[in-house]
Design an enzyme around this catalytic site. Structure first.
Site, PDB file in Angstrom:
ATOM      1  N   LYS A 130       0.835  -1.204   0.000  1.00 55.02           N
ATOM      2  CA  LYS A 130       0.000   0.000   0.000  1.00 55.02           C
ATOM      3  C   LYS A 130       0.868   1.252   0.000  1.00 55.02           C
ATOM      4  O   LYS A 130       2.064   1.176   0.268  1.00 55.02           O
ATOM      5  CB  LYS A 130      -0.941  -0.017   1.199  1.00 55.02           C
ATOM      6  CG  LYS A 130      -0.283  -0.006   2.552  1.00 55.02           C
ATOM      7  CD  LYS A 130      -1.358  -0.087   3.632  1.00 55.02           C
ATOM      8  CE  LYS A 130      -0.744  -0.063   5.011  1.00 55.02           C
ATOM      9  NZ  LYS A 130      -1.709   0.088   6.070  1.00 55.02           N
ATOM     10  N   TYR A 147      15.481  30.957  11.243  1.00 52.76           N
ATOM     11  CA  TYR A 147      14.350  31.870  11.450  1.00 52.76           C
ATOM     12  C   TYR A 147      14.008  31.954  12.925  1.00 52.76           C
ATOM     13  O   TYR A 147      14.014  30.939  13.626  1.00 52.76           O
ATOM     14  CB  TYR A 147      13.126  31.372  10.681  1.00 52.76           C
ATOM     15  CG  TYR A 147      13.327  31.365   9.183  1.00 52.76           C
ATOM     16  CD1 TYR A 147      13.452  32.553   8.482  1.00 52.76           C
ATOM     17  CD2 TYR A 147      13.408  30.165   8.487  1.00 52.76           C
ATOM     18  CE1 TYR A 147      13.643  32.551   7.108  1.00 52.76           C
ATOM     19  CE2 TYR A 147      13.606  30.148   7.116  1.00 52.76           C
ATOM     20  CZ  TYR A 147      13.725  31.343   6.436  1.00 52.76           C
ATOM     21  OH  TYR A 147      13.934  31.336   5.089  1.00 52.76           O
TER      22      TYR A 147
HETATM   23  C1  LIG Z   1      -3.342  -4.570   7.655  1.00 53.82           C
HETATM   24  C2  LIG Z   1      -1.855  -4.489   7.646  1.00 53.82           C
HETATM   25  N1  LIG Z   1      -1.150  -5.611   7.555  1.00 53.82           N
HETATM   26  C3  LIG Z   1       0.190  -5.612   7.550  1.00 53.82           C
HETATM   27  C4  LIG Z   1       0.898  -4.429   7.622  1.00 53.82           C
HETATM   28  C5  LIG Z   1       2.413  -4.486   7.600  1.00 53.82           C
HETATM   29  O1  LIG Z   1       2.954  -4.079   8.814  1.00 53.82           O
HETATM   30  P1  LIG Z   1       4.545  -4.006   9.012  1.00 53.82           P
HETATM   31  O2  LIG Z   1       5.042  -2.929   8.133  1.00 53.82           O
HETATM   32  O3  LIG Z   1       4.681  -3.689  10.452  1.00 53.82           O
HETATM   33  O4  LIG Z   1       5.073  -5.344   8.638  1.00 53.82           O
HETATM   34  C6  LIG Z   1       0.205  -3.221   7.725  1.00 53.82           C
HETATM   35  C7  LIG Z   1       0.937  -1.965   7.821  1.00 53.82           C
HETATM   36  O5  LIG Z   1       0.465  -0.905   7.979  1.00 53.82           O
HETATM   37  C8  LIG Z   1      -1.219  -3.259   7.753  1.00 53.82           C
HETATM   38  O6  LIG Z   1      -1.937  -2.142   7.856  1.00 53.82           O
END
Ligand SMILES: Cc1ncc(COP(=O)(O)O)c(C=O)c1O
Length: 352
Positions: A30, A248
């Site tokens: 994702k 700044y």
């Molecule tokens: C539903 C789900 N599964 C697996 C993962 C993977 O997690 P990790 O990056 O800790 O392995 C995520 C990460 O956000 C997730 O949302």
């Protein structure tokens, strides 16, 4: 020279292959593959033998299907784009009984995964019994079940044990149906590294570890080799006398005569403000950051540093999990924040 973001696709491949050699991996791609770049990551993962991909985004799921007819693609979020799901053979997550009752006629023929809510309280069925009613009605093509642990990454939080027990109870309720499933997946990187693959499970659902980052600090570094590197250049070095300020609104006030290296990277590149509380590396030596600006970083240095030297924010010594431990943010947060288009991209491609 501008700030450089290095993607080491060969390392990504090697990392993914060593994981896939241990267990079947449903790799989480994702958010543009954790911001590694979907195409770049997909090629490495596919070459490594990974054939199952999970995302929350339907466009990404459709893109994946265009790469290969045979891979499994799991949409982790619910969607009502049933025609698109059906046309591209994308497995849909049914998030609860309400969704099921509303759409059970529309989703016939689509491969379905049911998700158990557990302590994450994001999407999910509340109980195994609820999930079982969906199996019992036998209307759907259910190919998988899953949950996600909210506390696996917190080593000292006992709620991970509760989550595991809740999930184990769900599996007990669904026992009569488990043999019909091709996907039983619950474990992210941390859960897998802590416990190995749970019995009855078919896949780990890995993100961080597949991208070469350890989910928490203190594990042997040999378990993952980081596939990204972030660096910039020292553009100038200024002397700030004791009592004078820099940046700044006097962001930095010199408590003694100080040399500041002015580097060409900043929060405009996606460097998190929390990251600026910690060190960078120049010529193998670490130095603290004094000020983070949009396009510049001021680093407190000594006379060993010269204009033109490279300044590393992430490399093999400055690892994502180290900064996670320091409170900079989750592995995915540190990766997702980087703005590709503001960097010169350095590709280390797959070797032939
Ligand atoms: C539903 C789900 N599964 C697996 C993962 C993977 O997690 P990790 O990056 O800790 O392995 C995520 C990460 O956000 C997730 O949302």
């Amino acid at each position: 020279m501008s700030a450089i973001l290095t993607f080491n696709q060969q390392r990504l491949f090697e990392q993914a292959r060593s994981l896939q050699d241990q267990q079947d991996v449903l790799v989480v791609v994702k958010n543009n593959a954790y911001n590694f770049g979907m195409e770049r990551a997909y090629k490495a993962f596919y070459k490594a033998g990974i054939r199952s991909y999970a995302t929350t985004n339907l466009e990404e799921a459709v893109w994946l299907r265009k790469q290969d007819n045979q891979i499994t693609i799991v949409l982790l979020d619910p969607s009502t784009e049933f025609d698109v799901l059906r046309e591209h053979d994308i497995s849909l997550t049914v998030p609860n009984l309400t969704f099921y009752h509303q759409y059970k006629e529309d989703i016939k023929g689509i491969k379905i995964h049911l998700v158990f809510k557990n302590l994450l309280n994001r999407f999910g069925f509340d109980t195994g019994e609820e999930m079982k009613t969906v199996f019992d009605e036998q209307l759907l093509t259910i190919t998988g079940i899953w949950t996600h642990f909210a506390f696996a990454d917190e080593l000292t939080d006992e709620r991970y044990e509760i989550e595991k027990e809740n999930w184990s109870n769900v599996l007990t309720v669904l026992e009569p149906y488990l043999h019909t499933l091709t996907f039983i997946h619950a474990q992210n990187s941390a859960s897998y590294l802590r416990d190995g693959l749970f019995s009855q499970h078919t896949h780990i659902r890995a993100g961080a570890i597949a991208y070469g980052a350890l989910p928490y600090y203190g594990l042997p570094e040999s378990l993952a080799s980081q596939a990204i590197e972030v660096s910039a250049t020292v553009k100038d070095i200024v002397s700030v006398p004791k009592g004078q300020s820099a940046g700044y609104s006097a962001a930095f006030i010199a408590e003694e005569d100080t040399l500041l290296a002015i580097c060409d990277i900043g929060y405009g590149n996606g460097i998190l403000r929390t990251r600026s509380k910690h060190e960078v590396m120049i010529n193998q030596k670490t130095f603290p950051i004094a000020v983070l600006m949009m396009s510049h970083l001021m680093v407190k240095v000594d006379t060993s540093v010269s204009i033109g030297d490279r300044v590393y924010l992430y490399n093999d010594q400055l690892r994502l999990e180290y900064f996670r431990q320091k409170g900079v943010g989750a592995i995915s947060e540190q990766m997702a924040s980087l703005n590709h288009h503001t960097f010169k991209i350095n590709e280390i491609p797959l070797s032939e």
